[in-house]
Design an enzyme around this catalytic site. Structure first.
Site, mmCIF file in Angstrom:
data_model
loop_
_atom_site.group_PDB
_atom_site.id
_atom_site.type_symbol
_atom_site.label_atom_id
_atom_site.label_comp_id
_atom_site.label_asym_id
_atom_site.label_seq_id
_atom_site.Cartn_x
_atom_site.Cartn_y
_atom_site.Cartn_z
ATOM 1 C CG ASP A 194 13.872 38.491 139.455
ATOM 2 O OD1 ASP A 194 12.642 38.253 138.939
ATOM 3 O OD2 ASP A 194 14.300 37.845 140.639
ATOM 4 C CG ASN A 229 5.346 39.011 148.331
ATOM 5 O OD1 ASN A 229 5.112 40.090 148.852
ATOM 6 N ND2 ASN A 229 5.232 38.603 146.982
ATOM 7 C CG ASP A 280 0.981 44.821 146.091
ATOM 8 O OD1 ASP A 280 1.655 43.878 145.493
ATOM 9 O OD2 ASP A 280 -0.287 44.509 146.368
ATOM 10 C CD GLU A 287 9.550 37.946 141.473
ATOM 11 O OE1 GLU A 287 9.872 36.822 141.486
ATOM 12 O OE2 GLU A 287 8.166 38.121 141.433
#
Length: 517
Positions: free
Chosen positions: A388, A396, A405, A432
């Protein structure tokens, strides 16, 4: 050892075309050979017919001249017994009787050493010179008379055709020498054969519209020709090239094909008389000889052409259908290949993550189930790593989703660079989160892979200002299934997920191992 190359199957269109071509060529060849053989047979038959005619004419001429020779010999005997001044009535009666008995004879004549008539078979003429006035008639200038005066031989001589001074008709002179007891020249006994006799006889033979019959002496002088042309005789024409052709081929009876001065090609057959220096030539026009052959050849060729058309038209239509079928089959094969490629792409897309290009969750689930069953069957270990991205929501929020991304793509690259075996699988689990499936791998090996991923990311140094580590990092949970210990793959996933939770709880940017399963 090389595998033998498989030969490419022949096209049905090519095979059908070759077959149709061979059939057409075979029919054409058979018809061509048949036409050629028929032509050779027609020429051979014409040669046989011409040879038979020439022999018949030669035999006829031999017999005729032998008969005339006998008549002349009788006349000479009459003169030898009675002398030139003997019984005139008896001599004339003999001449008249011989002309009456011999159809070919037009007249019999006796000339003295000066060429004047002594006796003849003409009606109303005097029997002997000096007994009554007679018309002035002297033939001392004739070729036959000159010949006998200059030559002492007593053989019968067949001369060149001349116009009779008594009748004006064309005649062939046949003559013998008369001589005194001391051998000096005494005159000539002459028999004249009407030219019409030979013409009428030759007209009986079928030689076609352009055929030729000729009778000539060995000296090349023309005696008779069909078709008749008086101008040739008046000009003293030689037998065209009849005699010279016969001489050139060794006086043989072998037929030859020659184009005459009139432009007509003829096949000639020659026959020499047995007892006289004469030769008969029969020339049949190639056009006449081959006329029936041409008609048969035309109809045969037309029939063959019709048969070829009957084969080529449906054959061509069949080949056209085969071409269309092959084109459709090629299009179908191409469409099939495109469909298969498209299906493969769709399947790849269905099993791949569009962002990271790693296998997606569906692919992972299928592979996990497969590897789990294999591990149970083989009694081998199976390791799972759950990853993770640390503080990814903050990344983000601060950098935006486009940069987010890009960061996920970098994490996927780090995972891919850390896997060394083809059987190992790295996949995107969702958001993620990522997973790594390691068949036949123990806990140490799995932890080494997790640490390799973390080292890859550290080397990439992806900046993350909202993270206490200053760059993108991951937390990893590692679980290993021992042989025969688990009954469900789901338990392996849950164990790895719990280990991931433990790693995060311990401060993130680290790997934690689940208890042995």
């Amino acid at each position: 050892m090389k595998t033998p190359r498989r030969s490419r199957p022949r096209s049905a269109v090519a095979l059908a075309s070759v077959f149709l071509l061979l059939v057409c060529l075979s029919l054409s060849a058979v018809q061509g050979w048949s036409i050629y053989r028929a032509r050779q047979e027609a020429l051979a038959d014409a040669s046989i017919a011409a040879g038979n005619m020439a022999r018949a004419m030669a035999d006829h001429a031999d017999g005729l001249f032998a008969q005339v020779d006998s008549v002349l010999a009788g006349a000479v005997e009459q003169i030898d017994h009675g002398g030139l001044a003997g019984d005139s009535a008896r001599l004339r009666a003999y001449l008249v009787m011989m002309v009456g008995r011999t159809a070919a004879l037009q007249g019999l004549f006796i000339y003295d050493a000066n060429g004047s008539w002594l006796a003849n078979s003409l009606p109303g003429s005097t029997a002997l010179a000096g007994t009554a006035p007679a018309p002035p008639m002297n033939n001392a200038d004739r070729a036959y008379f000159l010949y006998h005066r200059q030559h002492a031989d007593l053989a019968t001589r067949v001369g060149a055709p001349v116009r009779s001074r008594s009748s004006g008709a064309w005649i062939i002179p046949v003559s013998r020498r008369l001589q005194h007891a001391d051998g000096t020249f005494a005159g000539v006994v002459l028999a004249t054969i009407g030219h019409d006799y030979f013409r009428n006889y030759y007209e009986r033979f079928e030689i076609g519209s352009a055929g030729v019959i000729a009778l000539a002496g060995d000296d090349g002088v023309l005696l008779m020709r069909r078709p008749f042309d008086a101008r040739q005789l008046e000009a003293g024409a030689a037998a065209e090239t009849l005699f010279w052709r016969w001489q050139a081929q060794g006086r043989s009876a072998i037929p030859v094909s020659i184009t005459d001065s009139d432009g007509v090609q003829r096949r000639y057959y020659y026959e020499h008389l047995r007892d006289y220096p004469l030769v008969v030539g029969v020339g049949l026009s190639s056009g006449d000889v081959l006329e029936s052959w041409r008609r048969a050849a035309f109809f045969g060729a037309a029939g063959t052409a019709a048969l070829l058309a009957a084969l080529l038209i449906p054959g061509g239509a069949m080949i056209g259908q085969l071409k269309r079928r092959e084109r459709l089959q090629a299009e179908l094969r191409s469409a099939k290949r495109e469909l298969e490629a498209s299906n493969a792409r769709l399947q790849q897309m269905a099993l791949s993550d569009g962002l990271t290009a790693l296998p997606n969750r569906r692919h992972f689930d299928q592979r996990l189930e497969h590897e789990f069953k294999r591990a149970v069957r083989d009694g081998s270990a199976l390791a799972l790593i759950m990853l993770d991205v640390d503080y990814f929501k903050r990344y983000n929020d601060q950098h935006g989703h486009v940069e987010g991304d890009a960061a996920l793509q970098q994490v996927a690259g780090a995972i891919g660079a850390s896997l060394r075996r083809a059987a190992d699988l790295g996949a995107r689990f969702g958001g993620e989160e990522f997973v790594i499936l390691l068949p036949d791998t123990d806990l140490d090996g799995a932890l080494a892979v997790a640490e390799a991923v973390r080292a890859q990311l550290a080397g990439r140094a992806i900046g993350h200002r909202a993270s206490p580590f200053g760059s993108i990092t991951v937390s990893a949970g590692v679980a290993v299934m021992q042989p025969g210990r688990l009954q469900s793959a789901r338990l392996l996933v849950e164990a790895a997920d719990q280990a991931l939770y433990d790693a995060k709880a311990a401060g993130r940017n680290r790997a934690a191992a689940a208890p042995a399963l």
